[in-house]
Design an enzyme around this catalytic site. Structure first.
Site, PDB file in Angstrom:
ATOM      1  CG  ASP A   1       4.894  -6.001  11.028  1.00 24.81           C
ATOM      2  OD1 ASP A   1       5.896  -6.129  11.750  1.00 24.81           O
ATOM      3  OD2 ASP A   1       4.281  -6.980  10.564  1.00 24.81           O
TER       4      ASP A   1
ATOM      5  CB  SER B   1       6.662  -6.523   7.396  1.00 24.51           C
ATOM      6  OG  SER B   1       5.945  -5.393   7.802  1.00 24.51           O
TER       7      SER B   1
ATOM      8  NE  ARG C   1      -2.292  -0.632   3.693  1.00 19.63           N
ATOM      9  CZ  ARG C   1      -2.831  -0.066   4.775  1.00 19.63           C
ATOM     10  NH1 ARG C   1      -4.029   0.508   4.706  1.00 19.63           N
ATOM     11  NH2 ARG C   1      -2.168  -0.051   5.921  1.00 19.63           N
TER      12      ARG C   1
END
Length: 838
Positions: free
Chosen positions: A578, A521, A457
């Site tokens: 994350d 991540s 994203r």
């Protein structure tokens, strides 16, 4: 009558039931049986040979119950039974053995479990006090314990009708009905579980003890009863009760004939109008008596008439029995004197249900042998249950074990923070260089990039401070093609930059220059926020892009921006994990949030540590967020004594054997596979799915962790659990299979939540000790599908945390959009701190 029986008995007889499957063939061993149903009772030693031979040898002895005990106290009665049992065992040379015992107790009982049965009322002349309403198995156990010179394992208590069915079922697996037609009458049969509303579960079958002798007690047989039936009932010990039995059974048929003969004699139709004192005495006409035994001098015509009366009475009884049996279907007792009765019964059943192929099989030693058969099956099932629990017990953790996990986690945390022991520590405690959580004064527009899988994203996050403090987000999801995941690093990062440009054009911000936070991540070694922000240690999750491992991902991103000559510029302020992003997101809303936790596909934690304890970074003032990377806890053997054979199997077949051991016992990527390995073990041992394995269940990864959440949902019926198993190719799974699979899922998920709770307890207690506090109040930001979607994971985690860290009041808050929003907030905090220094 058949229609009335089907409806009326279904309501009447669900009160008493025997929970037991008819499964024979694998039973073997020595069993005791106690058959109590009258003034005489039997004790049997039954030797069962399994392995398909189905051979049963029996030795038995009959004992008498004196009338004084039948009508005395229940304690004396059961003491007498126990004394006879001790005598028999001594005679058989088995008094030193603890054998399983089946108890045939042929009186009306309310049965709640296979080894628990409460006497409703005495019959057959018994009146022993203090027994009605009590568990007869408990009374027998109490009497045995009081003697103290032998011990037995009372496995099952059954009705004689059930014993008859089980005896015949051992030789004929089609036998699903039991029938007693003797002094009294009763029937039992295997009913579908879905029709038994008093018992949980809707799969499989259960034996129902009908107690059909009471059929008609509600008036449903009133139009079929005669004045003779009413006279018998009025003179009985229980008027108005057992009306069907009084029309059928041997206890009453002779009396019925006697009453008819007395009426006929008084009307001058037989015996030349004469009666005798014996004929007028209740109960003096037995089925085996001849007329001269009653003092009568019958003519040939009298004999024919009496014979005709007997025939009519017995035929009516046979037809009534057949009518009720037509609604249930059954088998007959061993009674040589009832051959004509049997033929009439068979004939009428076939007439009433011509489309049913009914076979009548005589039961030999039904009650005693049947009790032994029930006991044999129950014993086998008990052993299988014990084996299942033995396996599952290895996955159950005690409080002491969880405290030990917490203690070892604390030890590894200290090693990871210390410069001298950092290299050897499994919990690496990586500095993130995030030294402050949001204080509410952050403001500005920030870009965030969230990369952790095949989709990523790009976000625009607008942070506003002051009274109208808020975070506004816009985002767009982009795919990463497989060829780029496994191509070159330049191609991958060029694609990422192209997507950023597309997003900025989409937002009308072409040519903008914004601070960027990069949620990356994957395992990284981080030295500081800023230019050198995260060195990729290794790709995971299917990525294989070359030229990236060992490189700084922030530099790779900046190089791609310059290489592609895009019309925008970005200031890569932070590369974050994350877990840290989750903590920062929750920290924006709750200033007490100083811990981040991820429990999803993987698991990890971070928290705000005192700088003086972070020896890998210079300085000892203030706080720094430490990325624990706790998934690797156990990689040096710290969890070996808690790992099971199933954990080892999952680890050995993983892409990284010997690594991330803690994560493999907790996270969503592995829990389904642990369950699958347990199911394989149970099936191989014949404890599940009847020992038959589907090809799909053999496939690694086929049992998804989402199945655990679905199966453990309180709203999910066992029928739906079975549909999940059918999806896995287990089309013949039973209700019991579904229950066991649900138990396995519960045990595996509970252990995962407890281990996670133990690790988190170590974290919050360390923060409390760091600050020298007696009590600590703190918030944990949590993200991850396992935590959010599993119906019980969060509850068990919280319970464990409260138990293991009682001096900490911990609030767990779910993070929304943790990774992307968190990266933007970290960037905002970094910019705030940078401005503060200026």
């Amino acid at each position: 009558v058949g229609d009335v029986t089907a409806v009326g008995l279904a309501k009447l007889l669900l009160r008493d039931f025997t929970s037991f499957p008819v499964l024979f063939g694998a039973e073997s061993g020595d069993f005791l049986a106690l058959d109590l149903g009258g003034t005489n009772f039997r004790i049997l030693l039954v030797k069962v040979s399994g392995n398909g031979k189905q051979n049963v040898e029996m030795e038995n002895q009959i004992y008498v119950i004196p009338e004084t005990l039948m009508r005395g106290s229940g304690t004396e009665l059961f003491d007498h039974i126990t004394e006879c049992l001790a005598n028999f065992m001594e005679k058989m040379g088995i008094k030193e053995k603890k054998l399983p015992l089946g108890f045939t107790f042929s009186f009306p009982c309310r049965q709640t479990k296979l080894d628990e049965s409460f006497l409703v009322s005495w019959t057959k002349g018994f009146r022993a006090g203090g027994v009605e309403g009590k568990d007869v198995v408990g009374l027998l156990r109490k009497a045995i314990k009081k003697r103290g010179d032998f011990d037995i394992d009372i496995v099952a208590v059954i009705n004689d009708t059930v014993g008859t069915m089980m005896t015949c079922g051992y030789d004929d697996h089609h036998c699903e009905i039991g029938l007693i037609v003797g002094t009294g009458t009763n029937a039992c049969y295997m009913e579908e579980m879905r029709n038994l509303e008093l018992v949980e579960g809707d799969e499989g079958r259960m034996c129902v003890n009908m107690e059909w002798g009471a059929f008609g007690d509600d008036g449903s047989l009133e139009d079929l009863r005669t004045d003779f039936d009413r006279e018998i009932d009025a003179g009985s010990l229980n008027p108005g009760k057992q009306l069907f039995e009084k029309m059928i059974s041997g206890m009453y048929m002779g009396e019925l004939v006697r009453i008819i003969l007395v009426k006929m004699a008084r009307e001058g139709l037989v015996f030349q109008g004469h009666t005798t004192p014996d004929l007028l005495v209740t109960g003096h006409f037995k089925t085996s008596y001849v007329l001269r035994g009653l003092g009568l001098d019958p003519s040939a015509e009298d004999c024919v008439a009496v014979q005709r009366v007997c025939e009519i009475v017995s035929t009516r009884a046979a037809h009534l029995c057949a009518a009720t049996l037509a609604a249930v279907l059954r088998q007959i007792r061993d009674n040589k004197a009832a051959e004509r009765f049997a033929r009439r019964l068979h004939k009428m059943v076939r007439l009433l249900v011509p489309d049913c192929d009914v076979r009548f099989l005589r039961s030999e030693d039904g009650s005693g042998k049947g009790a032994a058969m029930v006991t044999a099956v129950a014993h086998r099932l008990a052993e299988q249950h014990a084996e299942r629990q033995r396996v599952l017990d290895a996955l159950r953790l005690s409080r002491e074990q969880l405290l030990e996990v917490k203690r070892r986690m604390e030890g590894e945390m200290k090693k990871g923070l210390a410069r001298d022991t950092h290299e050897s520590a499994t919990v690496k405690m990586l500095p993130t260089y995030v030294q402050s959580t949001p204080d509410g004064s952050e403001r500005g527009d920030f870009l965030a990039l969230d990369l952790g899988g095949t989709n990523f994203r790009v976000l625009l996050v607008r942070v506003r401070s002051g009274k109208r403090r808020s975070v506004e987000m816009h985002n767009k999801i982009y795919a990463i093609p497989q060829e780029m995941m496994q191509g070159t690093g330049e191609e991958l990062f060029d694609h990422i930059v192209h997507c950023i440009g597309d997003f900025l054009e989409y937002m009308g911000m072409k040519g903008a220059s914004l601070p960027l936070g990069f949620t990356f991540s994957f395992p990284c070694h981080q030295t500081r926020l800023g230019e050198v922000s995260g060195i990729l240690l290794k790709w995971t999750k299917g990525f294989k892009a070359t030229g990236c491992e060992g490189e700084d991902v922030a530099v790779l991103l900046k190089d791609a921006i310059h290489r592609t000559e895009v019309s925008f510029d970005l200031d890569v302020v932070a590369v974050v994990n994350d877990t840290v992003g989750t903590m920062m997101t929750c920290g924006y809303e709750d200033h007490l949030c100083e811990v981040g936790l991820i429990v999803g596909t993987g698991t990890n934690a971070c928290y705000m540590e005192e700088m003086r304890n972070v020896e890998l970074v210079e300085g000892d003032e203030g706080l720094m967020c430490v990325n624990m990377e706790w998934g690797a806890f156990g990689d040096c053997g710290e969890l070996d004594d808690f790992c099971t054979e199933f954990d080892r199997a999952v680890d050995e077949c993983s892409t990284n054997p010997g690594k991330q051991r803690f994560e493999k016992m907790i996270s969503g990527m592995y829990l389904g596979e642990i369950v699958r390995n347990v199911l394989l073990d149970f099936t191989a041992k014949g404890l599940l799915f009847r020992g038959k394995l589907s090809e799909r269940l053999k496939t690694r990864g086929i049992f998804e962790t989402k199945f655990l959440s679905q199966i453990e949902s309180d709203r999910l019926a066992l029928r739906q659990v079975r549909s999940i198993l059918q999806h896995l190719g287990l089309i013949s799974s039973t209700c019991d299979d579904s229950i066991l699979v649900k138990e396995v899922c519960t045990v595996v998920a509970r252990r995962a939540a407890q281990l996670c709770g133990a690790g988190l307890a170590a974290v919050v207690d360390k923060i409390r000790n760091n600050r020298g506090l007696q009590e600590l109040s703190i918030t944990v930001g949590v993200d991850g599908t396992l935590y959010k979607l599993h119906p019980h994971f969060s509850t068990v985690l919280k319970e464990t945390l409260r138990d293991l860290a009682p001096q900490c009041t911990v609030t767990l808050v779910q993070s929304e959009d943790g990774s992307g929003k968190g990266a933007a907030l970290i960037t905002a905090v970094a910019c705030r701190l940078k401005e503060g220094k200026k």
